[in-house]
Design a protein around this motif. Structure first.
Motif, mmCIF file in Angstrom:
data_model
loop_
_atom_site.group_PDB
_atom_site.id
_atom_site.type_symbol
_atom_site.label_atom_id
_atom_site.label_comp_id
_atom_site.label_asym_id
_atom_site.label_seq_id
_atom_site.Cartn_x
_atom_site.Cartn_y
_atom_site.Cartn_z
ATOM 1 N N LYS A 1 35.288 -15.366 31.032
ATOM 2 C CA LYS A 1 34.213 -15.127 30.054
ATOM 3 C C LYS A 1 33.793 -16.386 29.307
ATOM 4 C CE LYS A 1 35.507 -10.305 29.157
ATOM 5 N NZ LYS A 1 36.065 -9.358 28.145
ATOM 6 N N VAL A 2 34.732 -17.275 29.006
ATOM 7 C CA VAL A 2 34.422 -18.409 28.122
ATOM 8 C C VAL A 2 34.263 -19.733 28.854
ATOM 9 C CG1 VAL A 2 35.680 -17.289 26.258
ATOM 10 C CG2 VAL A 2 36.838 -19.046 27.601
ATOM 11 N N MET A 3 34.597 -19.769 30.125
ATOM 12 C CA MET A 3 34.550 -21.030 30.844
ATOM 13 C C MET A 3 33.136 -21.389 31.264
ATOM 14 S SD MET A 3 37.129 -22.836 31.015
ATOM 15 C CE MET A 3 36.488 -23.893 32.289
ATOM 16 N N GLU A 4 32.872 -22.690 31.248
ATOM 17 C CA GLU A 4 31.621 -23.248 31.745
ATOM 18 C C GLU A 4 31.982 -24.459 32.600
ATOM 19 O OE1 GLU A 4 29.905 -24.284 28.077
ATOM 20 O OE2 GLU A 4 29.811 -22.216 27.353
ATOM 21 N N CYS B 1 48.214 -25.690 27.188
ATOM 22 C CA CYS B 1 49.598 -25.836 26.736
ATOM 23 C C CYS B 1 50.360 -24.572 27.099
ATOM 24 C CB CYS B 1 49.627 -26.071 25.225
ATOM 25 S SG CYS B 1 51.289 -26.183 24.541
ATOM 26 N N GLY B 2 51.187 -24.663 28.137
ATOM 27 C CA GLY B 2 51.957 -23.516 28.602
ATOM 28 C C GLY B 2 51.336 -22.925 29.851
ATOM 29 N N THR B 3 51.838 -23.291 31.028
ATOM 30 C CA THR B 3 51.238 -22.813 32.280
ATOM 31 C C THR B 3 52.122 -21.832 33.028
ATOM 32 O OG1 THR B 3 50.185 -23.504 34.341
ATOM 33 C CG2 THR B 3 52.148 -24.728 33.681
ATOM 34 N N CYS B 4 53.440 -21.954 32.870
ATOM 35 C CA CYS B 4 54.423 -21.140 33.611
ATOM 36 C C CYS B 4 54.156 -21.264 35.105
ATOM 37 C CB CYS B 4 54.411 -19.688 33.142
ATOM 38 S SG CYS B 4 55.895 -18.789 33.665
ATOM 39 N N ILE B 5 53.738 -20.209 35.797
ATOM 40 C CA ILE B 5 53.568 -20.280 37.252
ATOM 41 C C ILE B 5 52.225 -20.871 37.666
ATOM 42 C CG2 ILE B 5 55.125 -18.346 37.635
ATOM 43 C CD1 ILE B 5 52.613 -16.632 38.201
ATOM 44 N N GLY B 6 51.323 -21.134 36.698
ATOM 45 C CA GLY B 6 50.078 -21.822 37.002
ATOM 46 C C GLY B 6 48.890 -20.937 37.327
ATOM 47 N N LEU B 7 48.990 -19.632 37.137
ATOM 48 C CA LEU B 7 47.906 -18.730 37.537
ATOM 49 C C LEU B 7 46.640 -18.950 36.706
ATOM 50 C CD1 LEU B 7 46.816 -16.481 39.260
ATOM 51 C CD2 LEU B 7 47.976 -14.822 37.778
ATOM 52 N N VAL B 8 46.784 -18.993 35.372
ATOM 53 C CA VAL B 8 45.613 -19.209 34.512
ATOM 54 C C VAL B 8 45.045 -20.607 34.746
ATOM 55 C CG1 VAL B 8 44.797 -19.363 32.130
ATOM 56 C CG2 VAL B 8 46.386 -17.554 32.784
ATOM 57 N N SER B 9 45.921 -21.581 34.953
ATOM 58 C CA SER B 9 45.473 -22.950 35.234
ATOM 59 C C SER B 9 44.556 -22.984 36.447
ATOM 60 C CB SER B 9 46.679 -23.860 35.496
ATOM 61 O OG SER B 9 47.644 -23.753 34.487
ATOM 62 N N MET B 10 44.935 -22.264 37.481
ATOM 63 C CA MET B 10 44.129 -22.254 38.704
ATOM 64 C C MET B 10 42.808 -21.531 38.483
ATOM 65 S SD MET B 10 46.934 -21.918 41.781
ATOM 66 C CE MET B 10 47.671 -20.365 41.225
ATOM 67 N N LYS B 11 42.828 -20.497 37.660
ATOM 68 C CA LYS B 11 41.594 -19.785 37.324
ATOM 69 C C LYS B 11 40.624 -20.735 36.615
ATOM 70 C CE LYS B 11 39.766 -15.483 36.939
ATOM 71 N NZ LYS B 11 39.694 -14.472 37.993
ATOM 72 N N LEU B 12 41.147 -21.510 35.670
ATOM 73 C CA LEU B 12 40.328 -22.479 34.951
ATOM 74 C C LEU B 12 39.801 -23.561 35.900
ATOM 75 C CD1 LEU B 12 42.636 -22.916 31.822
ATOM 76 C CD2 LEU B 12 40.450 -21.710 31.867
ATOM 77 N N ALA B 13 40.677 -24.019 36.800
ATOM 78 C CA ALA B 13 40.304 -25.090 37.724
ATOM 79 C C ALA B 13 39.221 -24.659 38.708
ATOM 80 C CB ALA B 13 41.537 -25.565 38.485
ATOM 81 N N ILE C 1 36.762 -22.800 38.089
ATOM 82 C CA ILE C 1 35.469 -22.792 37.405
ATOM 83 C C ILE C 1 35.040 -24.208 37.007
ATOM 84 C CG2 ILE C 1 34.173 -21.882 35.434
ATOM 85 C CD1 ILE C 1 36.198 -19.544 35.390
ATOM 86 N N ALA C 2 35.972 -24.941 36.377
ATOM 87 C CA ALA C 2 35.626 -26.249 35.821
ATOM 88 C C ALA C 2 35.928 -27.414 36.751
ATOM 89 C CB ALA C 2 36.366 -26.454 34.504
ATOM 90 N N GLY C 3 36.727 -27.178 37.802
ATOM 91 C CA GLY C 3 37.176 -28.254 38.672
ATOM 92 C C GLY C 3 38.560 -28.726 38.271
ATOM 93 N N ALA C 4 39.422 -28.957 39.233
ATOM 94 C CA ALA C 4 40.810 -29.341 38.950
ATOM 95 C C ALA C 4 40.892 -30.640 38.161
ATOM 96 C CB ALA C 4 41.590 -29.472 40.259
#
Length: 233
Positions: A48-51, A59-71, A73-76
């Motif tokens: 919803k908030v990513m552009e 800060c805080g990725t654990c297994i990296g799922l949210v990180s990959m979701k962000l990447a 959209i925005a690029g790694a």
């Protein structure tokens, strides 16, 4: 403290191949991943908030799922990740490689500028199956003690030109955003873990951010997720 990753199963969530590990996660966390509700609110918020123009510090990725979701959209190249607990970080790195996302990942504790300048560059914690517990707590029986580097949140945001923060606020990070100069940051998403830390600490952090001209968005705040933003000039 070193931990060996023992890949046991692979599951698909949101189009990502997620590797599970026998050592890095608790039974509850494994069950949440298998059933698909692991960090589901944060994943929805990311969409919803990513552009595409965003540069994100997580800060805080654990297994990296949210990180990959962000990447996705925005690029790694625009996502910068920090985590205190080295146990799941090896698993996160495997998940990044499995999904061909070359994300930047550092094992370090981020601290606000006012705390960073005067304290030891290393800090100790106790960890157990993905949970990070401050070293001054009394709840450290049968836990493994680790020491990690402390990095200045302000410096990292400025150097990497981040304008969006995705932050896990647990016992080790309740002071992360208090007192920081975050002028370039115009969106902050926080998972507050109300069941782990005192409500007053969470409220103090939110009040501190509201005093920095950030606004509370009630439409995107739900189930321990708090979203704040700055009005466009």
């Amino acid at each position: 403290m070193e931990s060996s990753i023992v890949a046991s199963e692979t599951f698909e969530i949101d189009g990502f191949q997620i590797i599970l590990d026998k050592n890095a996660l608790s039974d509850y966390n494994k069950m949440a991943i298998k059933r698909g509700f692991w960090e589901s609110e944060k994943r929805k918020l990311a969409t919803k908030v990513m552009e595409t123009s965003r540069r994100i510090l997580e800060c805080g990725t654990c297994i990296g799922l949210v990180s990959m979701k962000l990447a996705k959209i925005a690029g790694a190249e625009n996502v910068f990740i920090y985590d205190t607990n080295p146990i799941p970080l090896g698993l996160a790195q495997l998940n990044f490689e499995q999904n061909e996302l070359p994300l930047s990942l550092e094992d370090a504790r981020l601290a606000s500028g006012k705390n960073y300048a005067t304290k030891n560059p290393m800090v100790s914690f106790y960890v157990n199956n993905g949970a990070v517990i401050p070293s001054n707590t009394t709840l450290h029986r049968n836990k493994n003690k680790i020491s990690v580097l402390v990095r200045c949140n302000e410096n990292k945001c400025a150097r990497q030109k981040c304008n969006l923060l995705f932050v896990d606020i647990e016992g080790a990070a309740t002071d992360l955003l208090n007192g920081d100069d975050l002028n370039a940051v115009n969106k902050i998403a926080m998972e507050t873990h109300n069941h782990k830390i005192r409500r007053k600490k969470i409220n103090d952090t939110i009040c501190c951010l509201l005093n920095k001209e950030l606004n509370f968005d009630s439409t995107l705040t739900d189930h321990e997720i708090v979203f704040l933003y700055k009005e466009a000039p």
